[in-house]
Motif scaffolding. Sequence first.
Motif, PDB file in Angstrom:
ATOM      1  N   MET A 188      37.563 150.921  29.930  1.00 19.83           N
ATOM      2  CA  MET A 188      38.400 150.609  28.779  1.00 19.83           C
ATOM      3  C   MET A 188      39.786 151.236  28.904  1.00 19.83           C
ATOM      4  SD  MET A 188      35.630 150.923  25.737  1.00 19.83           S
ATOM      5  CE  MET A 188      36.806 150.464  24.463  1.00 19.83           C
ATOM      6  N   LEU A 189      39.832 152.457  29.425  1.00 17.61           N
ATOM      7  CA  LEU A 189      41.125 153.131  29.567  1.00 17.61           C
ATOM      8  C   LEU A 189      42.038 152.382  30.533  1.00 17.61           C
ATOM      9  CD1 LEU A 189      40.084 156.896  29.625  1.00 17.61           C
ATOM     10  CD2 LEU A 189      41.384 155.723  27.854  1.00 17.61           C
ATOM     11  N   GLU A 190      41.425 151.782  31.570  1.00 15.25           N
ATOM     12  CA  GLU A 190      42.233 150.987  32.501  1.00 15.25           C
ATOM     13  C   GLU A 190      42.916 149.843  31.769  1.00 15.25           C
ATOM     14  OE1 GLU A 190      39.390 151.849  36.340  1.00 15.25           O
ATOM     15  OE2 GLU A 190      39.609 149.789  35.615  1.00 15.25           O
TER      16      GLU A 190
ATOM     17  N   ILE B  63      43.729 149.746  28.508  1.00 11.70           N
ATOM     18  CA  ILE B  63      44.813 150.242  27.641  1.00 11.70           C
ATOM     19  C   ILE B  63      45.975 150.731  28.494  1.00 11.70           C
ATOM     20  CG2 ILE B  63      43.973 152.633  27.364  1.00 11.70           C
ATOM     21  CD1 ILE B  63      45.389 150.593  24.515  1.00 11.70           C
TER      22      ILE B  63
ATOM     23  N   ALA C 196      47.982 147.835  29.374  1.00 15.84           N
ATOM     24  CA  ALA C 196      48.771 147.410  28.213  1.00 15.84           C
ATOM     25  C   ALA C 196      49.971 148.333  28.020  1.00 15.84           C
ATOM     26  CB  ALA C 196      47.897 147.391  26.961  1.00 15.84           C
TER      27      ALA C 196
ATOM     28  N   TYR D 172      54.167 147.494  28.312  1.00 15.36           N
ATOM     29  CA  TYR D 172      55.129 147.656  27.229  1.00 15.36           C
ATOM     30  C   TYR D 172      56.036 148.878  27.386  1.00 15.36           C
ATOM     31  CZ  TYR D 172      52.541 143.903  25.238  1.00 15.36           C
ATOM     32  OH  TYR D 172      51.966 142.698  25.056  1.00 15.36           O
TER      33      TYR D 172
ATOM     34  N   ILE E 103      59.695 147.691  27.707  1.00 12.89           N
ATOM     35  CA  ILE E 103      60.356 146.992  26.605  1.00 12.89           C
ATOM     36  C   ILE E 103      60.368 147.800  25.307  1.00 12.89           C
ATOM     37  CG2 ILE E 103      59.833 144.717  27.557  1.00 12.89           C
ATOM     38  CD1 ILE E 103      57.647 144.571  25.269  1.00 12.89           C
ATOM     39  N   GLY E 104      59.550 148.898  25.288  1.00 10.08           N
ATOM     40  CA  GLY E 104      59.470 149.653  24.033  1.00 10.08           C
ATOM     41  C   GLY E 104      60.676 150.558  23.838  1.00 10.08           C
TER      42      GLY E 104
ATOM     43  N   LEU F 209      49.352 155.736  21.070  1.00 12.41           N
ATOM     44  CA  LEU F 209      48.346 155.177  21.984  1.00 12.41           C
ATOM     45  C   LEU F 209      48.113 156.099  23.172  1.00 12.41           C
ATOM     46  CD1 LEU F 209      49.324 151.423  21.913  1.00 12.41           C
ATOM     47  CD2 LEU F 209      47.251 152.467  20.989  1.00 12.41           C
TER      48      LEU F 209
END
Lengths: 342, 342
Positions: free
Chosen positions: A253-255, A257, A260, A264, A267-268, A280
């Motif tokens: 799951m960490l991979e 996120i 993700a 970003y 662009i953040g 996050l």
Amino acid sequence: MIAKNNEKIVSTLRIAVDAMGGDFGPKTTIPAVIKQALDYPDVKYIVYGHREHCQVDTMPANIVFDHVDHHITMNDVPTHALRYGRTSSMAMALRAVKEGRADACITAGNTGALVALARHILGMYSSIDKPALCKIMPTRLGRSYMLDLGATINCSAEQLIQFARLGLALYLRDNTNIKKLPSVRLLNIGSEHFKGMDVIRHAADALQKMNSLDYQGYIEGDEIYRGIADIIVCDGFVGNIALKSSEGAARFMLEGIQAALNTYADIGNNDQDQYILKALTQWHDQCDPARYNGAQLLGVKGLVIKSHGGVSQHAFSQSLLMLIEQIQNQSNASFDELLSIA
Amino acid sequence: MIAKNNEKIVSTLRIAVDAMGGDFGPKTTIPAVIKQALDYPDVKYIVYGHREHCQVDTMPANIVFDHVDHHITMNDVPTHALRYGRTSSMAMALRAVKEGRADACITAGNTGALVALARHILGMYSSIDKPALCKIMPTRLGRSYMLDLGATINCSAEQLIQFARLGLALYLRDNTNIKKLPSVRLLNIGSEHFKGMDVIRHAADALQKMNSLDYQGYIEGDEIYRGIADIIVCDGFVGNIALKSSEGAARFMLEGIQAALNTYADIGNNDQDQYILKALTQWHDQCDPARYNGAQLLGVKGLVIKSHGGVSQHAFSQSLLMLIEQIQNQSNASFDELLSIA
């Protein structure tokens, strides 16, 4: 209270380190010990390793490096370790505890060899047949002490009861201000009494009768992280699979996120995006299994910490930190005394 | 090919549903079946349940509701189910498969009772001693078929080998276009041959000699989600703990991300924020254990799907969908034929 930089010094802790253990050996253990030695200048480290593999010349003053020619590999069987491993870095770290030159020892090495050598060198408490690895698990509500995680497989009901007592003694040592009896559950594949194997049912019957703890029945795998038990007891084979499966799922799951976050990161740019990304990232770090690395080998006479074999520098640092924090906060009663009332 | 609304119809699938199974029974199963019946108007459902607990008057035309007075509870032991449960909703669903009135059946009910009743009503393949629950696990690289997840505990080496053959037959049925022998691994607490228990080592020795599959050694709990095996074989007790521990860890993490999403749902007003939130929500849904709900009971002569007992409406829908998609894509060879070459 152990002092981090500039804090008040109350006592001096001495930690023996097997630098050669783990899949990556000194490459991860040495930088981790150096970092912790700099962060906690009043903790003394005795590091056992081969001088050619360790950066001996760059060590802070609170590290004593002790060269050893031999080490246990991850492939050595326990009988081989007992026969040929008595002068290994792992054995030397255990012996430092036995001889009172260290308060605790830590290794990321071969679990089977550690169990065999620790039993041989440190000896067992008289009321305990076999050792258990206990880890403090993060949960939705506080923390749960879970054992055994791989030291002893094919446990009898009596051994499971001994594990409950070991977990209880550790819980009491770490938690000095408890208001009620610690709760204990047995890991099983259902909540009904008839579920699972005979040994588990027999252990349940015996735990039910104990006055030193509050036995609350079975716990299923998906409830481990719910925080419904202070102590979770299981066979070492099953516990190892449960722990590692959780870690595997967490990493998977960490991979996602992480991907993700990477997408970003560029662009953040406005403040709000940065705030979301920061939240996050914090959440990511909190869920990282490396943060919770380190299990204590219970049943042997001495404080022995087993770090994960496939450990990163960060994760080995975390297990050193956990050891320091644990000793910092623990009760004055000895494990021995607590075990006798458990 | 089974048609979703307006698509071409090739065949008609008939699914028998035990509406009374699971912790929440008809409250979750009936809305799920109704939703799937509306989504797939050419699939026929035979629903077994008590009329007072099911919304009988609101059912679409492709659902046939069959009232049954009795059902198996989650607390019934397998022997009780065998003695008194032969007219239960679960038994009726199995009988529909046995008598050719349904192509498959599905239940979220008591696993022990299901195993006992399925063996009794459907019978076992002659080369298989005991059934195994097999689930298709999402991994970093494709999917892994993992079994047993709780049907049979205390397995012998021979039974583990039979599970490998069952997993292989299912894999071959689902994957018609394979270029190489499917890879098989045994779940264990280390990668070295001497690790774990005797039964696992004996199974490893036997799997090594089989020509129908590519045995690749042990797999540890933290490698389940790495996609390094087409088929992962284990004892039902261990498999159940591994699966549920993973689900527990996943839920624990999802709660964290859910909390983060809720915090930012209000403030995420610009386009970029919306994009980040959308990506995270997608990732969240992909990691949700409910999405992967549903295991197949192998070894019995008939297609039986076990949905998680603590199932939500969404998760029960997912297992129905999985069943439909699986049948849609599977090979023409029967499971029986594939098992004979496995």
